[in-house]
Design a protein around this motif. Structure first.
Motif, short mmCIF file in Angstrom:
data_model
loop_
_atom_site.label_atom_id
_atom_site.label_comp_id
_atom_site.label_asym_id
_atom_site.label_seq_id
_atom_site.Cartn_x
_atom_site.Cartn_y
_atom_site.Cartn_z
N SER A 377 0.85 -1.19 0.00
CA SER A 377 0.00 0.00 0.00
C SER A 377 0.88 1.24 0.00
CB SER A 377 -0.91 0.01 1.23
OG SER A 377 -1.69 1.18 1.25
N LEU A 378 0.62 2.15 -0.94
CA LEU A 378 1.42 3.36 -1.07
C LEU A 378 0.74 4.57 -0.44
CD1 LEU A 378 2.65 2.94 -4.75
CD2 LEU A 378 3.96 2.58 -2.68
N GLY A 379 -0.40 4.37 0.17
CA GLY A 379 -1.10 5.49 0.80
C GLY A 379 -0.27 6.11 1.90
N GLY A 380 0.06 7.39 1.76
CA GLY A 380 0.82 8.10 2.79
C GLY A 380 2.32 7.86 2.76
N VAL A 381 2.84 7.05 1.82
CA VAL A 381 4.28 6.82 1.74
C VAL A 381 4.95 8.11 1.25
CG1 VAL A 381 6.11 5.57 0.53
CG2 VAL A 381 4.12 4.34 1.38
N ARG A 382 5.87 8.64 2.05
CA ARG A 382 6.54 9.88 1.67
C ARG A 382 8.06 9.80 1.85
NH1 ARG A 382 4.05 14.46 4.37
NH2 ARG A 382 2.07 13.39 4.14
N ASP A 383 8.56 8.63 2.21
CA ASP A 383 10.00 8.45 2.40
C ASP A 383 10.54 7.62 1.25
OD1 ASP A 383 12.55 8.16 3.24
OD2 ASP A 383 12.09 7.30 5.19
#
Length: 795
Positions: A377-383
């Motif tokens: 899940s890529l939701g909210g991935v910011r790194d």
């Protein structure tokens, strides 16, 4: 007694001289040597002033302290190279009152302070305290000789004793200058006591730290000695060395693992490092973890795809109802894969509203291919490190989640789902969307380099699938590498079939119910779809079915339930009154009201756009929480109506005497987009020309100032909404003709589609002639055509 006199000045760098000190000074600067020459010609006395900054080679007056020590030059020795070495003895303090010259040497008018103070009880008390503190300092520091301690104790004059103590302390120049600048003896003793207590505290801390380090070193040496003894005993007994056994075990694993040449070379290199490390080294744990990762990855292990097309097709049909385009694309991929096994896997992107089955469709693809399935899940991935991994220089470093997923799958060609790719974001830790380019790009991912592994891994065999809700939020470079497949919302018929085939059996099993106890037929499901859900997918439909079954389960346990098939009336009894009502339109023509079609997150809907003329000054009022694009469409529509006023039978100067109010229900729901342009223009033309609009006709399309009708999106959802509302005729832009194939055939048969290129065609279809509109005119007080006398006539 204070005395004033002129005296040459010798600047000092990084050193300070107190009264009564005897010290050698090496002098090399021209101005300094000139000052000494001058002093030797006079009375052999010179003032020593310290520089504020040690690095300055040619100081000015501002770079020197103003309080220094007058010294007597006892000896002068000229050295090879043009330098001098002088032996000086401090005489007394002196303060510069005025600098007289800078060249060829510093010269100043100074005031001398001889320092012949008398001992008082207060000074004696402070002197004794300072003496004790100095002895403690000497004991802790062990840098002051016993002779120096004795010389300090022998001095009875408080000022001289303070200067002598300060000269033996390891202080900064600023602190020593503060002592030198304290002319008053009590102030000097107080300042020196403060400094020596600070130094004692630092020395005490250093002593405690030193003891702790010494204990740790002794413990480490003891452990090392004991380990060496254990090794010697094991060697005598013939037991195997534990570390050597570990190294050999790793070597065996590396040989058995089907690694690439580069990975094997890297693993053996790290193993060689591990062998040379001490057993207790913290770095050893990092190396072991790294070798474990290399061994665990499936470098050359792949699963075989199913070659049975019929079986794959059957699996797709079992898991999903409808979605013909998606199933067709998967079967195409399987066919080409069978003909060319080395083809590069496509990157599919499913875009559609929530709950339409994007994620479950990816699982079905994996099952039909007989491949392992991995979801990230890529939701909210910011790194960025979430994708590429951390470098091994960081504590707790791990590979990126892509490599972690490959390890979990245990094959190099799983179906890898990146869920919610439109929810990625970026911040100071990097841009993960840019890191995804190397993962997805077929030109690069055959040698994907994770920051942790530092060895290229082949991702070209992985079947990547993306899901997203909005195509606009996907970064353009990523979108360019994807094959986009749109999943629109389900029709009512599709929802009913999905519920009967999949959702009801699943929820019956979850709730422990059997068909002999309760059954839900198509009529019940249709009741739930229409009255209790409003969505594009089937997620809420599944929740409402579960809600029904929970209430049935309670009655079954209470023995208040008789086995039967539920009816729509039972659904209303169990779930309460319906929460949603699909808007249906009246079929009586109306003036100033046109039926438009809208596309929302939960599917399509119909909107009745109302327009009413009022006496005024040509102002256009828009209500209904409209967005900027929709407001601009209304302006464009009004401009078109004004340009066609004569052909529509409207007074040419109507806009000078009339206001127009356009309202789009529901007022609390935000609305935007260009596709309501022709609907608003039709409502305005109807209101101004007193021609009724057919209410069995719905329309959608963008309008231009010249009356051209442009294509729109979301056609399938809009047509389905019109069908639910009882509309019989739909006006569509001619360029949307190609999208008609998306509409289910049974729906197409029940509707009449009218494709238009110009706004005049829309008005011809939607507006009734004036003669037929009279019976639909409401009696309202308005202004007559000369705009002077109000009278009652139909609008």
């Amino acid at each position: 007694m204070m005395q004033e006199r002129e005296i040459p000045i010798l600047p000092l760098r990084g050193i300070l001289v107190f009264p009564y000190m005897v010290i050698h000074l090496d002098v090399g600067r021209e101005r300094s040597m000139a000052a000494i020459e001058e002093a030797m010609l006079l009375d052999r006395q010179i003032l020593l002033l310290s520089q504020k900054e040690m690095e300055i080679d040619s100081p000015t007056i501002d770079d020197l302290y103003t309080v220094g020590t007058i010294v007597d030059i006892k000896q002068l020795l000229r050295l090879p190279g043009g330098t001098m070495r002088v032996l000086v003895e401090g005489i007394c303090r002196a303060e510069v009152k005025e600098f007289l010259a800078e060249d060829p040497f510093f010269k100043a008018q100074v005031e001398r302070f001889p320092g012949n103070e008398r001992m008082s009880p207060e000074l004696e008390n402070m002197t004794r305290s300072l003496t004790h503190q100095f002895e403690e300092y000497a004991r802790l520091g062990k840098k002051v000789s016993p002779e120096a301690i004795g010389s300090v104790l022998a001095v009875k004059e408080p000022g001289r004793m303070a200067d002598l103590v300060a000269s033996h302390l390891n202080l900064k120049i600023e602190d020593k200058q503060a002592v030198l600048g304290a002319i008053d003896v009590s102030e000097r003793l107080e300042k020196l006591t403060e400094l020596i207590m600070r130094e004692i505290e630092i020395l005490e801390l250093e002593r405690r730290i030193g003891l702790r380090v010494r204990k740790q070193m002794e413990k480490a040496q003891k452990e090392y000695y004991l380990r060496e003894q254990i090794k010697a005993i094991q060697k005598e007994l013939g037991d195997k060395d534990e570390k050597q056994a570990e190294i050999e075990e790793y070597k065996e694993k590396i040989e058995k693992a089907n690694l690439t040449d580069e990975a094997r070379e890297k693993a053996l290199k790290e193993l060689d490092r591990l062998e040379k490390m001490a057993a207790s080294s913290a770095e050893g744990t990092v190396v072991r973890t790294y070798i474990d990762w290399i061994i665990a990855l499936p470098w050359n292990k792949a699963s075989r795809d199913k070659g049975d097309m019929h079986k794959a097709e059957k699996i797709l049909e079992e898991d999903h109802y409808g979605l013909e385009k998606v199933k067709e694309r998967i079967l195409e991929y399987l066919s080409i894969r069978k003909l060319t096994p080395n083809m590069r896997s496509p990157i599919l992107c499913f875009i559609g509203p929530p709950g339409v089955g994007k994620t479950s469709l990816a699982k079905s693809i994996a099952r039909s291919l007989d491949r392992k399935f991995v979801r990230m899940s890529l939701g909210g991935v910011r790194d960025e490190a979430e994708i590429r991994g951390h470098r091994r220089t960081y504590i707790g470093a791990l590979p990126g989640r892509v490599i972690q997923g490959i390890r979990k799958a245990e094959t190099k060609n799983p179906v890898f789902l990146f869920d919610e790719i439109d929810k990625m974001s970026s911040d100071f830790r990097g841009d993960p969307a840019s890191a995804m380019l190397e993962v997805l790009d077929p030109e690069q991912n055959h040698s994907y380099a994770d920051h942790y592994l530092e060895v290229p891994f082949d991702l070209s065999k992985v079947l990547f699938i993306m899901t997203a809700n909005y195509i606009e939020n996907i970064p353009r470079p990523l979108l360019d590498r994807m094959e986009v497949i749109h999943l629109s919302g389900y029709t009512e018929d599709e929802k009913v079939n999905i519920a009967v085939r999949h959702l009801i059996p699943k929820q019956m099993k979850v709730h422990g119910l059997k068909e002999i106890v309760v059954r839900l037929d198509s009529a019940c499901v249709l009741k739930i779809v229409r009255g209790y859900t409003r969505e594009s997918g089937v997620r809420n439909l599944e929740r409402e079915i579960a809600n029904v079954l929970r209430k049935v389960a309670v009655r079954v346990v209470k023995k208040e339930w008789k086995p039967r098939t539920l009816t729509p009336e039972d659904i209303e009894t169990l779930l309460g009154a319906p929460r949603y009502f699909y808007r249906t339109v009246g079929f009586e023509p109306e003036i100033g009201a046109a039926v438009g079609l809208a596309y929302t997150e939960v599917g399509g809907d119909v909107l009745t756009i109302e327009a009413t003329p009022l006496a005024g000054k040509g102002r256009l009022t828009l209500t209904g929480k409209l967005g900027d694009v929709m407001k601009e469409s209304a302006q464009a529509g009004l401009t078109f109506v004004r340009s066609q006023a004569e052909s529509l039978g409207i007074s040419k100067d109507f806009y000078d005497q009339l206001d127009l109010h356009i309202h789009v229900p529901e007022g609390a729901v935000p609305k935007d987009g260009p596709s309501a342009g022709i609907t608003m223009a039709t409502a305005m033309a109807s209101a101004l020309s007193s021609r009724a609009v057919r209410q069995d006709v719905a329309m959608t399309g963008e309008i231009t100032l010249r009356g051209n009708v442009l294509p729109i999106g979301g056609l399938k959802e809009k047509v389905l909404a019109a069908h639910r509302a009882g509309i019989k005729t739909i006006i569509l832009p001619e360029k949307n003709l190609k999208d008609l194939e998306e509409i289910p055939e049974e729906i197409r048969k029940e509707l009449e589609f009218r494709f238009v290129k110009r706004m005049e065609e829309v008005l011809d279809i939607a507006l009734l002639p004036v003669s037929k509109s009279q019976e639909f005119l409401p009696q309202l007080p308005v202004y007559n055509t000369d705009f002077t006398q109000p009278e009652s006539r139909p609008l």
